[in-house]
Design a protein around this motif. Structure first.
Motif, short mmCIF file in Angstrom:
data_model
loop_
_atom_site.label_atom_id
_atom_site.label_comp_id
_atom_site.label_asym_id
_atom_site.label_seq_id
_atom_site.Cartn_x
_atom_site.Cartn_y
_atom_site.Cartn_z
N MET A 1 0.82 -1.22 0.00
CA MET A 1 0.00 0.00 0.00
C MET A 1 0.85 1.27 0.00
N GLY A 2 2.17 1.12 -0.05
CA GLY A 2 3.02 2.30 -0.07
C GLY A 2 4.43 1.94 0.36
N ALA A 3 5.33 2.87 0.15
CA ALA A 3 6.73 2.60 0.51
C ALA A 3 7.46 3.93 0.69
N PHE A 4 8.59 3.86 1.37
CA PHE A 4 9.47 5.03 1.44
C PHE A 4 10.92 4.60 1.40
N ALA A 5 11.77 5.53 0.98
CA ALA A 5 13.21 5.26 0.89
C ALA A 5 13.98 6.58 0.94
N PRO A 6 15.22 6.60 1.45
CA PRO A 6 15.83 5.52 2.21
C PRO A 6 15.18 5.42 3.59
N VAL A 7 15.53 4.35 4.31
CA VAL A 7 14.94 4.12 5.63
C VAL A 7 15.88 4.73 6.68
N ASN B 1 29.37 3.44 -11.16
CA ASN B 1 29.43 4.22 -9.93
C ASN B 1 28.02 4.74 -9.67
N LEU B 2 27.28 3.99 -8.88
CA LEU B 2 25.88 4.33 -8.66
C LEU B 2 25.78 5.61 -7.82
N LYS B 3 24.99 6.58 -8.32
CA LYS B 3 24.83 7.84 -7.57
C LYS B 3 23.36 8.03 -7.25
N PHE B 4 23.11 8.59 -6.07
CA PHE B 4 21.72 8.76 -5.63
C PHE B 4 21.44 10.23 -5.33
N LYS B 5 20.18 10.63 -5.52
CA LYS B 5 19.76 11.96 -5.10
C LYS B 5 19.75 12.00 -3.58
N ASP B 6 20.16 13.11 -3.03
CA ASP B 6 20.19 13.25 -1.58
C ASP B 6 18.79 13.64 -1.10
N LYS B 7 17.82 12.79 -1.36
CA LYS B 7 16.42 13.10 -1.04
C LYS B 7 15.73 11.87 -0.48
N LEU C 1 9.19 13.39 -3.97
CA LEU C 1 10.58 13.49 -3.51
C LEU C 1 10.73 14.80 -2.75
N ALA C 2 11.49 14.78 -1.65
CA ALA C 2 11.74 16.01 -0.89
C ALA C 2 13.01 15.84 -0.08
N ASN C 3 13.44 16.95 0.53
CA ASN C 3 14.71 16.92 1.27
C ASN C 3 14.63 16.16 2.59
N SER C 4 13.42 16.04 3.12
CA SER C 4 13.29 15.24 4.35
C SER C 4 12.13 14.27 4.17
N LEU C 5 12.14 13.23 5.00
CA LEU C 5 11.06 12.24 4.91
C LEU C 5 9.72 12.90 5.23
N GLY C 6 9.73 13.77 6.24
CA GLY C 6 8.49 14.45 6.65
C GLY C 6 7.91 15.26 5.50
N GLU C 7 8.76 16.01 4.80
CA GLU C 7 8.28 16.83 3.66
C GLU C 7 7.74 15.95 2.54
N ALA C 8 8.45 14.83 2.30
CA ALA C 8 8.02 13.94 1.21
C ALA C 8 6.65 13.34 1.55
N ILE C 9 6.44 13.01 2.81
CA ILE C 9 5.14 12.45 3.23
C ILE C 9 4.05 13.50 2.98
#
Ligand code: GLY
Length: 434
Positions: free
Chosen positions: A233-239, A330-336, A397-405
């Motif tokens: 029913m939903g997911a988030f990342a990173p943990v 060289n795997l790169k990730f967004k800092d989000k 996508l957002a800078n913090s988990l709270g904002e993304a939620i």
């Protein structure tokens, strides 16, 4: 320039197509059968995934250079082998390799053989043997046990039991009543491990293994993990609560041993490996990851949060996996942070309604860093309609988990269809330590 065909019709496949669209080397993307959201990014073709001959003819007619298989069923049925034998480049493991997902017993024996932490278990193919094991296991596992059908059972073949009576009923259902057909002819009886579940999904070319960001799925239909199991029913990342120390343990005790295991068994591997993990004693000194299951493909809805966090070209990572040159990537990730909320049809995960008009998609889609992945949708006469149990996956996508939620739920409010239901607590567990 290349042409790519993606097989599948869910939110996971929409996320794969969406990510491939960024690639500068891809000319055409096709998807069989796809959905209404995928149709905006790729050409779709309505062929059944079991109609391998027609798909093969389609591949030839469109000069497809690469096929990416999304779901597990075609892998377990040997679709990759069929294409490899016809010299078609395919990203999806072979039938033999997919036993890691297609047979829970094969997977468990692999884990034990290679020292990968997992729970204690017994195998049974008749009821009296199974009853004996259930009684034996309850004696030293008062927290409960888990009964698993050996084969694929559309995510329904895992029953957690806190008493002997329920466990024996589950076993009778599988072995005698054949609720899951031949998938339940043999069962795995496992000691239950308490803890926190996370998903770690990695690319593996048989020599190198590279994980994407870890994520957490929400499998139950209602808030606070209540109600029936669903496809997710939903997911988030990173943990946020996965510390560097825990990451290291997962790498050393699970991923490295997986890699040497496939090498020692001469199993080979070119594809995705998904580790479904249970973390016992999270955050404590004796914190310990255990493997609950392997899957040999991307997760759904995890893919809808992990792929948007990847900077690299997905086509290049897939090609490197097939060419055994993952070590160069060289795997790169967004800092989000990414959060995905699934919108489901009334009744899901039981019998559900379909054919409802979906409103507000354009407005939700126009929000910054919001992506709407379709799962069960159709486009008819200028309208989007619901056509599945899980309908949409709203990712932000957002800078913090709270904002993304917050952002995901703002987007969710803009979308409407009759009977829409969703969990209101996606990502909440991550906030506790964020
Ligand atoms: N999210 C669970 C799965 O993909 O199997």
């Amino acid at each position: 320039m290349v042409n790519v065909l993606v097989l599948g019709s869910g939110g996971r496949e929409h996320a794969i197509v969406w990510k491939l669209r960024e690639s500068k080397v891809i000319n055409n993307i096709y998807c069989i059968p796809g959905n209404a959201g995928i149709l905006e990014l790729a050409k779709t073709e309505q062929i059944k995934l079991t109609d391998v001959n027609r798909i093969y003819q389609f591949i030839l007619s469109k000069n497809i250079n690469l096929v990416i298989i999304g779901p597990e069923q075609p892998l377990v049925e040997g679709f990759s082998d069929y294409l490899i034998n016809r010299k078609i480049k395919v990203f999806g493991v072979t039938k033999k390799q997919s036993q890691l997902e297609g047979s829970k017993i094969f997977a468990k024996e692999f884990m034990v053989r290679h020292g990968i932490p997992t729970s204690e278990y017994r195998i049974a193919d008749d009821i009296s043997k199974a009853k004996f094991y259930v009684e034996e296991m309850f004696k030293n596992s008062p927290k409960g046990i888990v009964i698993k059908a050996d084969g694929l059972a559309s995510g329904k073949g895992v029953i957690v039991c806190d008493n002997e009576k329920d466990a024996i009923e589950a076993i009778i259902d599988m072995i005698k009543n054949k609720t899951f057909g031949s998938a339940g002819e043999k069962v795995l009886i496992e000691k239950k491990i308490d803890g926190t579940e996370i998903s770690v999904i990695a690319f593996c070319d048989g020599e190198t293994i590279i994980p994407l960001k870890h994520s957490q799925d929400h499998k139950r239909v209602y808030d606070n993990d209540m109600g029936l199991n669903t496809g997710g029913m939903g997911a988030f990342a990173p943990v946020p609560f996965v510390s560097e120390m825990l990451e290291k343990k997962i790498y050393e005790q699970i991923m490295k041993r997986f890699l040497s295991g496939i090498q020692n068994d001469s199993l080979g591997y070119n594809g995705i490996i998904y580790f479904g993990l249970m973390i016992e004693n999270l955050g404590q000194n004796n914190e310990q990851p255990y493997v609950l299951e392997f899957n040999c493909r991307f997760g759904d809805p995890e893919t809808q949060v992990i792929l948007p966090l990847v900077e690299n070209d997905l086509y290049e990572i897939v090609s490197a996996t097939l060419e055994k040159s993952l070590y160069k990537v060289n795997l790169k990730f967004k800092d989000k942070f990414a959060v995905c909320v699934v919108l489901a049809s009334k009744g899901y995960p039981k019998e559900y309604e379909t054919g409802k008009i979906i409103y507000g998609l354009e407005e939700a889609k126009s929000m910054n860093d919001v992506i709407i992945f379709h799962s069960g949708t159709k486009f008819i006469d200028n309208n989007f309609y619901t056509s599945g149990g899980r309908v949409l996956a709203v990712t932000s996508l957002a800078n913090s988990l709270g904002e993304a939620i917050k952002k995901s739920y703002l987007a969710v409010e803009k979308i409407d269809f009759e009977g829409k239901h969703f969990r209101k607590d996606i990502g909440k567990k991550g906030l506790i330590t964020n």
